[in-house]
Design a protein around this motif. Structure first.
Motif, PDB file in Angstrom:
ATOM      1  N   THR A  80       0.957  -1.240   0.415  1.00 29.19           N
ATOM      2  CA  THR A  80       0.315   0.095  -0.356  1.00 29.19           C
ATOM      3  C   THR A  80       0.800   1.132   0.412  1.00 29.19           C
ATOM      4  O   THR A  80       0.513   2.111  -0.849  1.00 29.19           O
ATOM      5  CB  THR A  80      -1.197  -0.266   1.284  1.00 29.19           C
ATOM      6  OG1 THR A  80      -0.354  -0.767   2.133  1.00 29.19           O
ATOM      7  CG2 THR A  80      -2.177  -0.975   1.082  1.00 29.19           C
ATOM      8  N   GLY A  81       1.907   1.518   1.037  1.00 26.92           N
ATOM      9  CA  GLY A  81       2.887   2.737   0.327  1.00 26.92           C
ATOM     10  C   GLY A  81       3.424   2.498  -0.509  1.00 26.92           C
ATOM     11  O   GLY A  81       3.545   3.476  -1.117  1.00 26.92           O
ATOM     12  N   LEU A  88       0.643   4.306  -2.480  1.00 26.38           N
ATOM     13  CA  LEU A  88       0.359   5.237  -1.843  1.00 26.38           C
ATOM     14  C   LEU A  88       0.795   6.278  -2.632  1.00 26.38           C
ATOM     15  O   LEU A  88       1.096   7.575  -2.413  1.00 26.38           O
ATOM     16  CB  LEU A  88       0.075   5.259  -0.971  1.00 26.38           C
ATOM     17  CG  LEU A  88      -1.307   4.635   0.135  1.00 26.38           C
ATOM     18  CD1 LEU A  88      -1.527   4.755   1.662  1.00 26.38           C
ATOM     19  CD2 LEU A  88      -2.091   5.984  -0.422  1.00 26.38           C
ATOM     20  N   ARG A  89       2.401   6.104  -2.792  1.00 23.68           N
ATOM     21  CA  ARG A  89       3.802   6.902  -3.172  1.00 23.68           C
ATOM     22  C   ARG A  89       3.110   7.209  -4.537  1.00 23.68           C
ATOM     23  O   ARG A  89       4.293   8.578  -5.204  1.00 23.68           O
ATOM     24  CB  ARG A  89       4.765   6.308  -2.576  1.00 23.68           C
ATOM     25  CG  ARG A  89       6.512   6.161  -2.098  1.00 23.68           C
ATOM     26  CD  ARG A  89       7.060   5.729  -1.548  1.00 23.68           C
ATOM     27  NE  ARG A  89       7.017   4.736  -1.017  1.00 23.68           N
ATOM     28  CZ  ARG A  89       7.008   3.823  -0.301  1.00 23.68           C
ATOM     29  NH1 ARG A  89       6.728   3.964   0.758  1.00 23.68           N
ATOM     30  NH2 ARG A  89       6.689   2.681  -0.393  1.00 23.68           N
ATOM     31  N   MET A 125       2.190  11.772   4.221  1.00 21.66           N
ATOM     32  CA  MET A 125       3.067  10.754   3.743  1.00 21.66           C
ATOM     33  C   MET A 125       4.424  11.467   4.911  1.00 21.66           C
ATOM     34  O   MET A 125       5.055  10.846   5.328  1.00 21.66           O
ATOM     35  CB  MET A 125       3.090   9.662   2.847  1.00 21.66           C
ATOM     36  CG  MET A 125       1.942   9.638   2.144  1.00 21.66           C
ATOM     37  SD  MET A 125       2.213   8.373   0.689  1.00 21.66           S
ATOM     38  CE  MET A 125       3.291   7.446   0.883  1.00 21.66           C
ATOM     39  N   LYS A 160       2.417  10.096   9.109  1.00 25.46           N
ATOM     40  CA  LYS A 160       1.105   9.832   9.739  1.00 25.46           C
ATOM     41  C   LYS A 160       0.256   8.371   8.153  1.00 25.46           C
ATOM     42  O   LYS A 160       0.573   8.761   7.646  1.00 25.46           O
ATOM     43  CB  LYS A 160       0.053  10.941   9.253  1.00 25.46           C
ATOM     44  CG  LYS A 160       1.137  11.881  10.503  1.00 25.46           C
ATOM     45  CD  LYS A 160      -0.136  13.387  10.408  1.00 25.46           C
ATOM     46  CE  LYS A 160       0.661  13.977  12.103  1.00 25.46           C
ATOM     47  NZ  LYS A 160       0.261  15.662  11.393  1.00 25.46           N
ATOM     48  N   VAL A 167      -2.796   7.408   6.087  1.00 20.38           N
ATOM     49  CA  VAL A 167      -3.638   7.769   5.265  1.00 20.38           C
ATOM     50  C   VAL A 167      -4.568   7.514   5.662  1.00 20.38           C
ATOM     51  O   VAL A 167      -4.862   6.403   6.324  1.00 20.38           O
ATOM     52  CB  VAL A 167      -3.470   7.629   3.657  1.00 20.38           C
ATOM     53  CG1 VAL A 167      -4.537   7.337   2.779  1.00 20.38           C
ATOM     54  CG2 VAL A 167      -1.419   8.324   3.378  1.00 20.38           C
ATOM     55  N   GLY A 210       1.737  -3.584   4.468  1.00 23.44           N
ATOM     56  CA  GLY A 210       1.597  -2.699   5.233  1.00 23.44           C
ATOM     57  C   GLY A 210      -0.094  -2.545   5.009  1.00 23.44           C
ATOM     58  O   GLY A 210      -0.223  -0.977   5.632  1.00 23.44           O
ATOM     59  N   TYR A 211      -1.047  -3.545   5.014  1.00 22.20           N
ATOM     60  CA  TYR A 211      -2.456  -3.857   5.032  1.00 22.20           C
ATOM     61  C   TYR A 211      -2.340  -4.493   5.888  1.00 22.20           C
ATOM     62  O   TYR A 211      -2.061  -5.833   5.518  1.00 22.20           O
ATOM     63  CB  TYR A 211      -2.482  -3.508   3.933  1.00 22.20           C
ATOM     64  CG  TYR A 211      -4.053  -3.127   4.473  1.00 22.20           C
ATOM     65  CD1 TYR A 211      -4.669  -2.153   4.387  1.00 22.20           C
ATOM     66  CD2 TYR A 211      -4.998  -4.589   4.033  1.00 22.20           C
ATOM     67  CE1 TYR A 211      -6.598  -1.373   4.030  1.00 22.20           C
ATOM     68  CE2 TYR A 211      -6.356  -3.710   4.285  1.00 22.20           C
ATOM     69  CZ  TYR A 211      -7.033  -2.515   4.159  1.00 22.20           C
ATOM     70  OH  TYR A 211      -8.268  -2.592   4.191  1.00 22.20           O
ATOM     71  N   ARG A 236      -3.310  -1.626   8.326  1.00 22.52           N
ATOM     72  CA  ARG A 236      -2.542  -0.582   9.550  1.00 22.52           C
ATOM     73  C   ARG A 236      -2.807  -0.297  10.876  1.00 22.52           C
ATOM     74  O   ARG A 236      -2.169   0.005  11.624  1.00 22.52           O
ATOM     75  CB  ARG A 236      -2.118   0.266   8.759  1.00 22.52           C
ATOM     76  CG  ARG A 236      -0.979   1.014   8.786  1.00 22.52           C
ATOM     77  CD  ARG A 236       0.667   0.888   7.871  1.00 22.52           C
ATOM     78  NE  ARG A 236       1.847   1.322   8.280  1.00 22.52           N
ATOM     79  CZ  ARG A 236       2.560   1.297   6.984  1.00 22.52           C
ATOM     80  NH1 ARG A 236       2.151   0.369   6.459  1.00 22.52           N
ATOM     81  NH2 ARG A 236       3.174   2.352   6.989  1.00 22.52           N
ATOM     82  N   GLN A 241      -8.965  -1.265   9.441  1.00 24.21           N
ATOM     83  CA  GLN A 241      -8.772  -1.332   7.532  1.00 24.21           C
ATOM     84  C   GLN A 241      -8.749  -3.064   8.336  1.00 24.21           C
ATOM     85  O   GLN A 241      -9.536  -3.675   7.496  1.00 24.21           O
ATOM     86  CB  GLN A 241      -7.048  -1.436   7.346  1.00 24.21           C
ATOM     87  CG  GLN A 241      -7.178   0.543   7.247  1.00 24.21           C
ATOM     88  CD  GLN A 241      -5.402   0.766   6.640  1.00 24.21           C
ATOM     89  OE1 GLN A 241      -5.008  -0.045   7.050  1.00 24.21           O
ATOM     90  NE2 GLN A 241      -5.579   2.169   6.523  1.00 24.21           N
ATOM     91  N   ARG A 298      13.731   8.470   0.248  1.00 23.50           N
ATOM     92  CA  ARG A 298      12.070   9.079   0.272  1.00 23.50           C
ATOM     93  C   ARG A 298      11.211   9.913   1.017  1.00 23.50           C
ATOM     94  O   ARG A 298      12.841  10.022   2.273  1.00 23.50           O
ATOM     95  CB  ARG A 298      11.393   7.314   0.692  1.00 23.50           C
ATOM     96  CG  ARG A 298      10.867   6.190  -0.460  1.00 23.50           C
ATOM     97  CD  ARG A 298      11.024   5.122   0.801  1.00 23.50           C
ATOM     98  NE  ARG A 298       9.956   5.609   1.756  1.00 23.50           N
ATOM     99  CZ  ARG A 298       9.593   4.498   2.559  1.00 23.50           C
ATOM    100  NH1 ARG A 298       8.932   3.315   2.098  1.00 23.50           N
ATOM    101  NH2 ARG A 298       8.479   4.605   3.743  1.00 23.50           N
ATOM    102  N   ARG A 337       6.269   8.059  12.109  1.00 24.38           N
ATOM    103  CA  ARG A 337       6.223   6.786  11.854  1.00 24.38           C
ATOM    104  C   ARG A 337       5.564   5.422  12.753  1.00 24.38           C
ATOM    105  O   ARG A 337       4.554   4.656  13.001  1.00 24.38           O
ATOM    106  CB  ARG A 337       7.007   6.206  10.298  1.00 24.38           C
ATOM    107  CG  ARG A 337       6.159   7.063   9.348  1.00 24.38           C
ATOM    108  CD  ARG A 337       7.369   7.121   8.040  1.00 24.38           C
ATOM    109  NE  ARG A 337       8.340   5.934   7.575  1.00 24.38           N
ATOM    110  CZ  ARG A 337       8.676   5.123   7.023  1.00 24.38           C
ATOM    111  NH1 ARG A 337      10.137   6.063   6.795  1.00 24.38           N
ATOM    112  NH2 ARG A 337       8.382   4.243   6.258  1.00 24.38           N
TER     113      ARG A 337
END
Ligand code: AMP
Length: 206
Positions: free
Chosen positions: A27-28, A31-32, A49, A53, A55, A79-80, A82, A86, A151, A162
Motif C-alpha cells: 500500500t505504501g 500511495l507513493r 506521508m 502519518k 492516510v 503494510g495493510y 495498518r 482496516q 524517500r 511513523r
C-alpha cells in the motif's frame, strides 16, 4: 505483513512473492505513486506521508479491496491492514483465508535503519547515510549511476512519527489477529535469508 518501519517486511514480501509467484501489494508503494500527482489529492497525500502519518482508511480500503477481488491466487498484503478499522474492513469484506505475519523487532533498533536510507534509482541498491554510504559519495558502487532516490519520509522526524503511528494504530492489529488465532510471529532481527526461509515454511503450512 505487519511490522514497524524498518522491520524488513517489504523486502520479505518481495522475496516471497517471487518464490511463490503470487502478487505483492504494497500500500505504501501505491500511495507513493498516487502522491506524485499534482492534483489536490496527490498533494494532500504527499503532505500526510511526509509527516509520517497514516492516510485515511477509506482511501486505502477502496483500492485494496478492488485489487484483492481481482486476484484469484490470493495476495501478499505489505503494510495493510495498518489499524483496527482496516483490519475489521478486511474481515468483513474479504471472503478468502487470512494469515497475518508479525515482524517482531525492538523499535529502538529500527529508527537508525530507516532514517538516512536511500537507494540507487537505476539498479535499486540500498544505502544508508549513517550506516552504509557508497564508496564514492555521488556514484553507485554497483552500477555507476549518479541518480539516487530519497524517500521524503525517511528522515529522523518522519521516522519517529511513523513509529508513533505504528505504536498507537498498528500494534492493536497484532492483538486483533492474535485473538482470532491468525497471527504468526517472526523474529525480524535476523538475516534476510534466515527470515525468508522461516516465512516460506509458515506460509506453506497454512
Ligand atoms: P510504507 O511504505 O509501508 O512504510 O508506507 C509509507 C507510508 O504510506 C506510511 O507512513 C503511510 O503514510 C502510508 N501508508 C501505507 N500503507 C498504509 C495503510 N494501510 N493505511 C494508511 N496509510 C498507509
Amino acid at each position: 505483513m505487519i511490522g514497524p518501519p524498518g522491520s524488513g517486511k517489504g523486502t520479505q514480501a518481495a522475496v516471497l512473492a517471487a518464490k511463490l509467484k503470487i502478487p505483492h501489494l504494497s500500500t505504501g508503494d501505491v500511495l507513493r505513486a498516487m502522491a506524485q500527482s499534482q492534483t489536490a489529492e496527490g498533494l494532500e497525500l504527499h503532505r500526510i506521508m511526509t509527516e509520517g502519518k497514516l492516510v485515511p482508511s477509506e482511501m486505502v480500503n477502496k483500492f485494496v479491496l478492488i485489487s484483492l477481488q481481482s486476484k484469484i491466487t490470493g495476495c501478499i498484503l505489505d503494510g495493510y491492514p495498518r489499524n483496527l478499522e482496516q483490519a475489521k474492513f478486511l474481515t468483513q469484506n474479504y471472503q478468502g483465508k487470512i494469515q497475518a505475519i508479525y515482524f517482531k523487532i525492538d523499535k529502538s533498533l529500527v529508527a537508525e535503519r530507516v532514517a538516512g536510507r536511500f537507494s540507487c534509482n537505476h539498479c535499486g541498491k540500498i544505502y544508508n547515510r549513517y550506516l552504509s554510504q557508497p564508496m564514492t559519495d555521488t556514484v553507485c558502487d554497483k552500477c555507476g549511476s549518479h541518480d539516487f532516490l530519497f524517500r521524503s519520509d525517511d528522515n529522523l522526524a518522519a521516522v519517529t512519527a511513523r513509529l508513533d503511528a505504528y505504536t498507537t494504530e498498528t500494534e492493536p492489529v497484532v492483538k486483533y489477529y492474535t485473538t482470532k488465532g491468525l497471527l504468526k510471529t517472526l523474529r525480524a532481527d535476523r538475516s534476510v535469508s534466515e527470515i525468508s526461509e522461516e516465512l516460506l515454511s509458515i506460509v506453506k503450512s497454512h
